[in-house]
Design a protein around this motif. Structure first.
Motif, PDB file in Angstrom:
ATOM      1  N   GLU A 169     -79.445  15.709  54.375  1.00  0.00           N
ATOM      2  CA  GLU A 169     -81.104  14.803  54.155  1.00  0.00           C
ATOM      3  C   GLU A 169     -81.585  16.016  55.911  1.00  0.00           C
ATOM      4  OE1 GLU A 169     -80.051  10.920  54.410  1.00  0.00           O
ATOM      5  OE2 GLU A 169     -78.490  10.572  53.087  1.00  0.00           O
ATOM      6  N   SER A 170     -80.981  16.108  56.662  1.00  0.00           N
ATOM      7  CA  SER A 170     -81.802  16.500  57.144  1.00  0.00           C
ATOM      8  C   SER A 170     -82.616  18.371  57.572  1.00  0.00           C
ATOM      9  CB  SER A 170     -81.784  15.930  59.388  1.00  0.00           C
ATOM     10  OG  SER A 170     -80.359  16.583  59.647  1.00  0.00           O
ATOM     11  N   ILE A 171     -82.006  18.961  56.192  1.00  0.00           N
ATOM     12  CA  ILE A 171     -82.488  19.797  56.578  1.00  0.00           C
ATOM     13  C   ILE A 171     -83.925  21.071  56.137  1.00  0.00           C
ATOM     14  CG2 ILE A 171     -82.208  20.107  54.281  1.00  0.00           C
ATOM     15  CD1 ILE A 171     -79.995  22.593  54.584  1.00  0.00           C
ATOM     16  N   GLY A 172     -84.701  19.203  55.900  1.00  0.00           N
ATOM     17  CA  GLY A 172     -86.122  20.736  55.834  1.00  0.00           C
ATOM     18  C   GLY A 172     -86.402  21.127  54.813  1.00  0.00           C
ATOM     19  N   GLY A 231     -77.136  24.449  52.943  1.00  0.00           N
ATOM     20  CA  GLY A 231     -78.976  24.152  52.089  1.00  0.00           C
ATOM     21  C   GLY A 231     -78.890  23.043  51.553  1.00  0.00           C
ATOM     22  N   SER A 232     -78.195  22.640  50.594  1.00  0.00           N
ATOM     23  CA  SER A 232     -78.182  21.693  49.536  1.00  0.00           C
ATOM     24  C   SER A 232     -78.501  20.181  50.345  1.00  0.00           C
ATOM     25  CB  SER A 232     -77.089  20.809  48.708  1.00  0.00           C
ATOM     26  OG  SER A 232     -77.459  19.381  48.221  1.00  0.00           O
ATOM     27  N   LYS A 233     -80.141  19.506  50.159  1.00  0.00           N
ATOM     28  CA  LYS A 233     -80.872  18.245  50.487  1.00  0.00           C
ATOM     29  C   LYS A 233     -79.455  17.101  49.988  1.00  0.00           C
ATOM     30  CE  LYS A 233     -85.084  16.685  51.841  1.00  0.00           C
ATOM     31  NZ  LYS A 233     -85.837  17.335  51.776  1.00  0.00           N
ATOM     32  N   THR A 253     -73.756  22.017  43.674  1.00  0.00           N
ATOM     33  CA  THR A 253     -72.668  21.388  44.260  1.00  0.00           C
ATOM     34  C   THR A 253     -71.543  20.947  43.475  1.00  0.00           C
ATOM     35  OG1 THR A 253     -74.243  19.434  43.638  1.00  0.00           O
ATOM     36  CG2 THR A 253     -74.967  21.037  45.440  1.00  0.00           C
ATOM     37  N   LYS A 254     -71.671  21.242  42.039  1.00  0.00           N
ATOM     38  CA  LYS A 254     -70.637  20.669  41.413  1.00  0.00           C
ATOM     39  C   LYS A 254     -69.382  21.367  41.804  1.00  0.00           C
ATOM     40  CE  LYS A 254     -73.022  18.039  37.567  1.00  0.00           C
ATOM     41  NZ  LYS A 254     -73.273  18.310  35.888  1.00  0.00           N
ATOM     42  N   TYR A 255     -69.743  22.374  41.675  1.00  0.00           N
ATOM     43  CA  TYR A 255     -68.722  23.455  42.107  1.00  0.00           C
ATOM     44  C   TYR A 255     -68.601  24.043  43.746  1.00  0.00           C
ATOM     45  CZ  TYR A 255     -70.269  24.698  37.332  1.00  0.00           C
ATOM     46  OH  TYR A 255     -70.508  23.694  35.981  1.00  0.00           O
ATOM     47  N   VAL A 288     -87.589  25.658  49.441  1.00  0.00           N
ATOM     48  CA  VAL A 288     -88.623  24.513  49.488  1.00  0.00           C
ATOM     49  C   VAL A 288     -89.959  26.098  49.872  1.00  0.00           C
ATOM     50  CG1 VAL A 288     -89.933  23.570  51.252  1.00  0.00           C
ATOM     51  CG2 VAL A 288     -87.438  22.505  50.967  1.00  0.00           C
ATOM     52  N   THR A 289     -89.680  27.089  50.514  1.00  0.00           N
ATOM     53  CA  THR A 289     -90.301  28.141  50.234  1.00  0.00           C
ATOM     54  C   THR A 289     -90.224  29.378  49.369  1.00  0.00           C
ATOM     55  OG1 THR A 289     -88.257  28.938  52.250  1.00  0.00           O
ATOM     56  CG2 THR A 289     -89.577  27.292  53.330  1.00  0.00           C
TER      57      THR A 289
END
Length: 189
Positions: A170-173, A164-166, A157-159, A42-43
């Protein structure tokens, strides 16, 4: 005599067909090849390199007929940072919540199906194995004289790389890291 000529002609045709369909394996020059990656969050983003351990492209005539590659995961290297920030990121990427390179020191890519898009561009479906987990991946491979290039978009994510995956937190911002990372491949052979 006619029968002898017919046999000779059939032999010439058969040998010509076998030669035309023969496969040639060309080893990849790992010292001249380059793999670069980009991981976005995100940043911002981070980029770096990783080293090919070995690889080969298989040709049938001038067309791609196969390929297999092994990547040395212990060589993950960020190139956008220096000092302690670089050490921290490189260490984290090698740790178990990312690529777990101590337990999984290599990743593999094996071509499964190859379609021709144009004279020197191929649509590849391959099996990609990271952390002993294998999934199919599709990408375009462009082949030139003694060089081949590709851009792979890999869903980490498949591996089982969920850090840090949204998609999972979900609330990782603004600490979220994109699920996909980009791998740019430049092979010399």
């Amino acid at each position: 005599m006619k029968q002898l000529k017919s046999i000779a002609l059939a032999l010439v045709v058969a040998l010509g067909t076998m030669t035309a369909s023969a496969q040639t394996t060309k080893k990849v020059d790992v010292a001249k090849s380059k793999l670069t990656w980009v991981g976005k969050k995100v940043t911002g983003q981070h980029d770096g390199t990783i080293t090919l351990k070995e690889g080969a492209l298989v040709f049938k005539g001038k067309k791609i007929a196969g390929g297999n590659f092994t990547v040395d995961m212990t060589t993950i290297n960020s190139t956008d940072l220096e000092g302690k920030g670089k050490e921290k990121l490189d260490g984290h990427l090698k740790a178990d919540d990312f690529f777990g390179v101590e337990k999984f020191p290599t990743s593999k890519l094996v071509f499964k199906t190859i379609g021709t898009k144009s004279n020197n561009t191929y649509a590849i479906t391959a099996d990609l194995t990271i952390k002993d987990i294998t999934h199919p991946i599709t990408f375009d491979l462009v082949v030139g004289k003694n060089v081949a290039t590709a851009k792979l978009m890999i869903d980490r994510t498949k591996y089982d790389i969920k850090y840090g995956s949204k998609s999972f937190f979900e609330s990782i911002g603004d600490k979220a890291i994109n699920d996909e990372f980009e791998l740019n491949v430049n092979l010399a052979y």
